[in-house]
Design an enzyme around this catalytic site. Sequence first.
Site, PDB file in Angstrom:
ATOM      1  N   SER A 145       0.840  -1.205   0.000  1.00  0.00           N
ATOM      2  CA  SER A 145       0.000   0.000   0.000  1.00  0.00           C
ATOM      3  C   SER A 145       0.866   1.243   0.000  1.00  0.00           C
ATOM      4  CB  SER A 145      -0.864  -0.016   1.261  1.00  0.00           C
ATOM      5  OG  SER A 145      -1.518   1.216   1.428  1.00  0.00           O
ATOM      6  N   TYR A 150      -1.717  -0.681  10.855  1.00  0.00           N
ATOM      7  CA  TYR A 150      -2.035  -1.309   9.561  1.00  0.00           C
ATOM      8  C   TYR A 150      -0.887  -1.093   8.572  1.00  0.00           C
ATOM      9  CZ  TYR A 150      -3.652  -1.609   4.773  1.00  0.00           C
ATOM     10  OH  TYR A 150      -3.720  -1.888   3.431  1.00  0.00           O
ATOM     11  N   LYS A 187       2.142  -3.695   6.617  1.00  0.00           N
ATOM     12  CA  LYS A 187       2.546  -3.760   5.195  1.00  0.00           C
ATOM     13  C   LYS A 187       4.060  -3.576   5.074  1.00  0.00           C
ATOM     14  CE  LYS A 187      -1.497  -4.440   3.424  1.00  0.00           C
ATOM     15  NZ  LYS A 187      -1.816  -5.742   2.857  1.00  0.00           N
TER      16      LYS A 187
HETATM   17  P1  NAD Z   1     -11.008  -6.721   1.440  1.00  0.00           P
HETATM   18  O1  NAD Z   1     -11.179  -6.696   2.918  1.00  0.00           O
HETATM   19  O2  NAD Z   1     -12.180  -6.488   0.592  1.00  0.00           O
HETATM   20  O3  NAD Z   1     -10.325  -8.105   1.003  1.00  0.00           O
HETATM   21  C1  NAD Z   1      -9.441  -8.812   1.841  1.00  0.00           C
HETATM   22  C2  NAD Z   1      -9.913 -10.256   1.876  1.00  0.00           C
HETATM   23  O4  NAD Z   1      -9.020 -11.023   2.712  1.00  0.00           O
HETATM   24  C3  NAD Z   1     -11.316 -10.414   2.478  1.00  0.00           C
HETATM   25  O5  NAD Z   1     -12.092 -11.186   1.607  1.00  0.00           O
HETATM   26  C4  NAD Z   1     -11.071 -11.126   3.802  1.00  0.00           C
HETATM   27  O6  NAD Z   1     -12.162 -11.977   4.138  1.00  0.00           O
HETATM   28  C5  NAD Z   1      -9.794 -11.895   3.509  1.00  0.00           C
HETATM   29  N1  NAD Z   1      -8.984 -12.204   4.697  1.00  0.00           N
HETATM   30  C6  NAD Z   1      -8.556 -11.360   5.653  1.00  0.00           C
HETATM   31  N2  NAD Z   1      -7.833 -12.028   6.558  1.00  0.00           N
HETATM   32  C7  NAD Z   1      -7.781 -13.320   6.160  1.00  0.00           C
HETATM   33  C8  NAD Z   1      -7.183 -14.494   6.691  1.00  0.00           C
HETATM   34  N3  NAD Z   1      -6.494 -14.484   7.826  1.00  0.00           N
HETATM   35  N4  NAD Z   1      -7.346 -15.653   6.031  1.00  0.00           N
HETATM   36  C9  NAD Z   1      -8.070 -15.697   4.876  1.00  0.00           C
HETATM   37  N5  NAD Z   1      -8.656 -14.612   4.325  1.00  0.00           N
HETATM   38  C10 NAD Z   1      -8.512 -13.436   4.971  1.00  0.00           C
HETATM   39  O7  NAD Z   1      -9.848  -5.675   1.086  1.00  0.00           O
HETATM   40  P2  NAD Z   1      -9.354  -5.138  -0.324  1.00  0.00           P
HETATM   41  O8  NAD Z   1      -9.696  -3.695  -0.394  1.00  0.00           O
HETATM   42  O9  NAD Z   1      -9.780  -6.034  -1.397  1.00  0.00           O
HETATM   43  O10 NAD Z   1      -7.795  -5.224  -0.109  1.00  0.00           O
HETATM   44  C11 NAD Z   1      -7.034  -6.332  -0.549  1.00  0.00           C
HETATM   45  C12 NAD Z   1      -5.598  -6.148  -0.092  1.00  0.00           C
HETATM   46  O11 NAD Z   1      -5.102  -4.921  -0.622  1.00  0.00           O
HETATM   47  C13 NAD Z   1      -5.432  -6.050   1.423  1.00  0.00           C
HETATM   48  O12 NAD Z   1      -4.242  -6.723   1.780  1.00  0.00           O
HETATM   49  C14 NAD Z   1      -5.305  -4.565   1.669  1.00  0.00           C
HETATM   50  O13 NAD Z   1      -4.539  -4.287   2.824  1.00  0.00           O
HETATM   51  C15 NAD Z   1      -4.577  -4.109   0.414  1.00  0.00           C
HETATM   52  N6  NAD Z   1      -4.824  -2.693   0.078  1.00  0.00           N
HETATM   53  C16 NAD Z   1      -6.109  -2.231  -0.030  1.00  0.00           C
HETATM   54  C17 NAD Z   1      -6.328  -0.891  -0.340  1.00  0.00           C
HETATM   55  C18 NAD Z   1      -7.721  -0.322  -0.408  1.00  0.00           C
HETATM   56  O14 NAD Z   1      -7.860   0.897  -0.272  1.00  0.00           O
HETATM   57  N7  NAD Z   1      -8.750  -1.121  -0.625  1.00  0.00           N
HETATM   58  C19 NAD Z   1      -5.233  -0.048  -0.559  1.00  0.00           C
HETATM   59  C20 NAD Z   1      -3.953  -0.561  -0.460  1.00  0.00           C
HETATM   60  C21 NAD Z   1      -3.751  -1.890  -0.144  1.00  0.00           C
HETATM   61  C1  WQD Z   2      -9.208  10.119   0.927  1.00  0.00           C
HETATM   62  C2  WQD Z   2      -9.406  11.611   1.182  1.00  0.00           C
HETATM   63  C3  WQD Z   2      -9.679  12.148   3.508  1.00  0.00           C
HETATM   64  C4  WQD Z   2     -13.499  10.058   4.013  1.00  0.00           C
HETATM   65  C5  WQD Z   2      -6.771   5.055   3.042  1.00  0.00           C
HETATM   66  C6  WQD Z   2      -5.805   4.287   3.907  1.00  0.00           C
HETATM   67  C7  WQD Z   2      -4.697   3.737   3.076  1.00  0.00           C
HETATM   68  C8  WQD Z   2      -5.217   2.937   1.883  1.00  0.00           C
HETATM   69  C9  WQD Z   2      -6.292   3.651   1.138  1.00  0.00           C
HETATM   70  C10 WQD Z   2      -5.166   0.597   2.367  1.00  0.00           C
HETATM   71  C11 WQD Z   2      -8.634  12.119   2.397  1.00  0.00           C
HETATM   72  C12 WQD Z   2     -10.941  12.457   2.748  1.00  0.00           C
HETATM   73  C13 WQD Z   2     -12.326  10.569   3.498  1.00  0.00           C
HETATM   74  C14 WQD Z   2     -14.554  10.939   4.382  1.00  0.00           C
HETATM   75  C15 WQD Z   2     -13.197  12.795   3.678  1.00  0.00           C
HETATM   76  N1  WQD Z   2      -5.785   1.686   2.290  1.00  0.00           N
HETATM   77  N2  WQD Z   2     -12.178  11.923   3.327  1.00  0.00           N
HETATM   78  N3  WQD Z   2     -14.356  12.276   4.193  1.00  0.00           N
HETATM   79  O1  WQD Z   2      -6.806   8.160   3.714  1.00  0.00           O
HETATM   80  O2  WQD Z   2      -5.888   8.339   1.353  1.00  0.00           O
HETATM   81  O3  WQD Z   2      -6.104   6.125   2.404  1.00  0.00           O
HETATM   82  O4  WQD Z   2      -7.267   4.161   2.030  1.00  0.00           O
HETATM   83  O5  WQD Z   2      -3.977   0.413   2.240  1.00  0.00           O
HETATM   84  O6  WQD Z   2      -3.941   2.939   3.936  1.00  0.00           O
HETATM   85  O7  WQD Z   2      -5.282   5.169   4.879  1.00  0.00           O
HETATM   86  O8  WQD Z   2      -8.134   7.306   1.722  1.00  0.00           O
HETATM   87  O9  WQD Z   2     -10.510   7.343   1.093  1.00  0.00           O
HETATM   88  O10 WQD Z   2      -9.908   7.401   3.546  1.00  0.00           O
HETATM   89  O11 WQD Z   2      -9.456   9.398   2.126  1.00  0.00           O
HETATM   90  O12 WQD Z   2     -13.072  14.012   3.543  1.00  0.00           O
HETATM   91  O13 WQD Z   2     -15.611  10.526   4.872  1.00  0.00           O
HETATM   92  O14 WQD Z   2     -10.796  11.833   1.488  1.00  0.00           O
HETATM   93  O15 WQD Z   2      -9.438  13.089   4.504  1.00  0.00           O
HETATM   94  O16 WQD Z   2      -8.236  13.428   2.094  1.00  0.00           O
HETATM   95  P1  WQD Z   2      -6.692   7.590   2.368  1.00  0.00           P
HETATM   96  P2  WQD Z   2      -9.593   7.792   2.145  1.00  0.00           P
END
Ligand code: NAD
Ligand code: WQD
Length: 361
Positions: A124, A149, A153
Site C-alpha cells: 500500500s 495497519y 505492510k
Molecule cells: P477486502 O477486505 O475487501 O479483502 C481482503 C480479503 O481477505 C477479504 O475477503 C477477507 O475476508 C480476507 N482475509 C482477511 N484475513 C484473512 C485471513 N487471515 N485468512 C483468509 N482470508 C482473509 O480488502 P481489499 O480492499 O480487497 O484489499 C485487498 C488487499 O489490498 C489487502 O491486503 C489490503 O490491505 C490491500 N490494500 C487495499 C487498499 C484499499 O484501499 N482497498 C489499498 C492498499 C492496499
Molecule cells: C481520501 C481523502 C480524507 C473520508 C486510506 C488508507 C490507506 C489505503 C487507502 C489501504 C482524504 C478524505 C475521506 C470521508 C473525507 N488503504 N475523506 N471524508 O486516507 O488516502 O487512504 O485508504 O492500504 O492505507 O489510509 O483514503 O478514502 O480514507 O481518504 O473528507 O468521509 O478523502 O481526509 O483526504 P486515504 P480515504
Amino acid sequence: MAILVTGGAGYIGSHTCVELLNEGYEIIVLDNLSNSNDEALRRVKEITGKQFKAYNIDLLDKEHVTNVFKENKIDSVIHFAGLKAVGESVSDPLRYYKNNVTGTITLCEVMQQFEVKKLVFSSSATVYGASGNNIPITEEARIGATNPYGRTKHMIEEILQDVYRSDNEWSIALLRYFNPIGAHKTGRIGEDPSGIPNNLMPYIAQVAVGKRQELQVFGNDYPTRDGTGVRDYIHVDDLAAGHIKALKKIQITNGVDAFNLGTGKGYSVLEMVNAFERATNQKVPYRMEERRPGDAAICYANPSKARKLLGWQPTRDIDVMCEDTWRWQYNNPNGYEIVKETNKASKSPVQQHAADFLMPK
Ligand code: NAD
Ligand code: WQD
C-alpha cells in the site's frame, strides 16, 4: 498449474479473479470471508462464465493451508488476504499484526515447503507515511507508515526481502496501491464495506444512494487547490490488470521489487464530489469538518516504474471510476447484504452456492 488467490472474495481480489479468468488462468481462491461474502465469488463465476475452486480457510490455519497446496498444483500466489481498516488497527493492533504478518509468514512457510516461490503481494502507498516525501511519490521515497495497519505492510515487505535474500529463487512483486475505487463495469461486483465506510468513495456513493445524509469533508485548510486533501484514485480494474502484468513479470525474473500502482494524477475531495455529481447526476451534500488525524495533505504516485518494467498503464479516467462506482452502488444499495439475508433462509439458490464453497478437510 493454478494461481492461488488469497483474499480472492474481497474487493480487489474479486476483480482480479475476473481479470485472471478472462486471461485464461486457472485460479484457486482461499478466503476466510472475515470481510467478504461468497456471493462475490458466485458473481465472478457469473461474469466470466468460468468455474474455480474456493476454500473457506483462515491463513493462520497452517494445516488447512498446507492441504490446499497438497490438493492442487499451485504455480504462483497473489496474496490479498489481510485486514485493512486503519482506525481498527490503532484500537486492536495485535489482531492486525497477527492476521497480516503471521498470516503472510504462514503462507510463505507453506509456499517454501512446496517450492512455490512466485508471489505478488498487496502492499500500500500507506507505507510512505503522511509527510516528508516529494510528490509525486517514487518507490525510493522514505518509508514511514504512521499506523499499525501500514506498519504490517512495511514489515511484510521487509520479511519478503529477507526471504528473497535467503533464497534467490524467489520472485516477488510488492504492489503499492494508491486509492482503489470503482467497480466492474457490469455493476455486479464492487466494494462492500461493512458498517460506516472509512474511505471517501464508498462514503460518497452511500450518500448519493440515500443511505447516509451527507459527506463530512475532513479539512479544508490544506495547502491544496481548494483546501481539501488530494489523492491518487485508481480504478480497481486497472489495478487488477496491474496484477496480471506483475504475475507475468515474476515468471521471468527472480528478485523482489516494489511498484507504485496509481495514475499519477491527484484529485481533491471536492473535485471527487464534483466528478461524482457530474458523472452520475446525483447530489452529494457535504459539510466541512476538522482534519482527520494522520491524513496527508497530498499523496499521488509517480507510476513510471510500473509503466517501464511491468508495461502497465491505467486506462480508466475519473468519470469512468465514478460511473462504475455508481452502477454498483445503485444496483446493490446494501452491497451483498440481501444475499447474506437470503443465505439464512433455507434452500435458496444462494445457499446452494454456499455449499460449493469448499470447507477445510
Ligand atoms: P477486502 O477486505 O475487501 O479483502 C481482503 C480479503 O481477505 C477479504 O475477503 C477477507 O475476508 C480476507 N482475509 C482477511 N484475513 C484473512 C485471513 N487471515 N485468512 C483468509 N482470508 C482473509 O480488502 P481489499 O480492499 O480487497 O484489499 C485487498 C488487499 O489490498 C489487502 O491486503 C489490503 O490491505 C490491500 N490494500 C487495499 C487498499 C484499499 O484501499 N482497498 C489499498 C492498499 C492496499
Ligand atoms: C481520501 C481523502 C480524507 C473520508 C486510506 C488508507 C490507506 C489505503 C487507502 C489501504 C482524504 C478524505 C475521506 C470521508 C473525507 N488503504 N475523506 N471524508 O486516507 O488516502 O487512504 O485508504 O492500504 O492505507 O489510509 O483514503 O478514502 O480514507 O481518504 O473528507 O468521509 O478523502 O481526509 O483526504 P486515504 P480515504
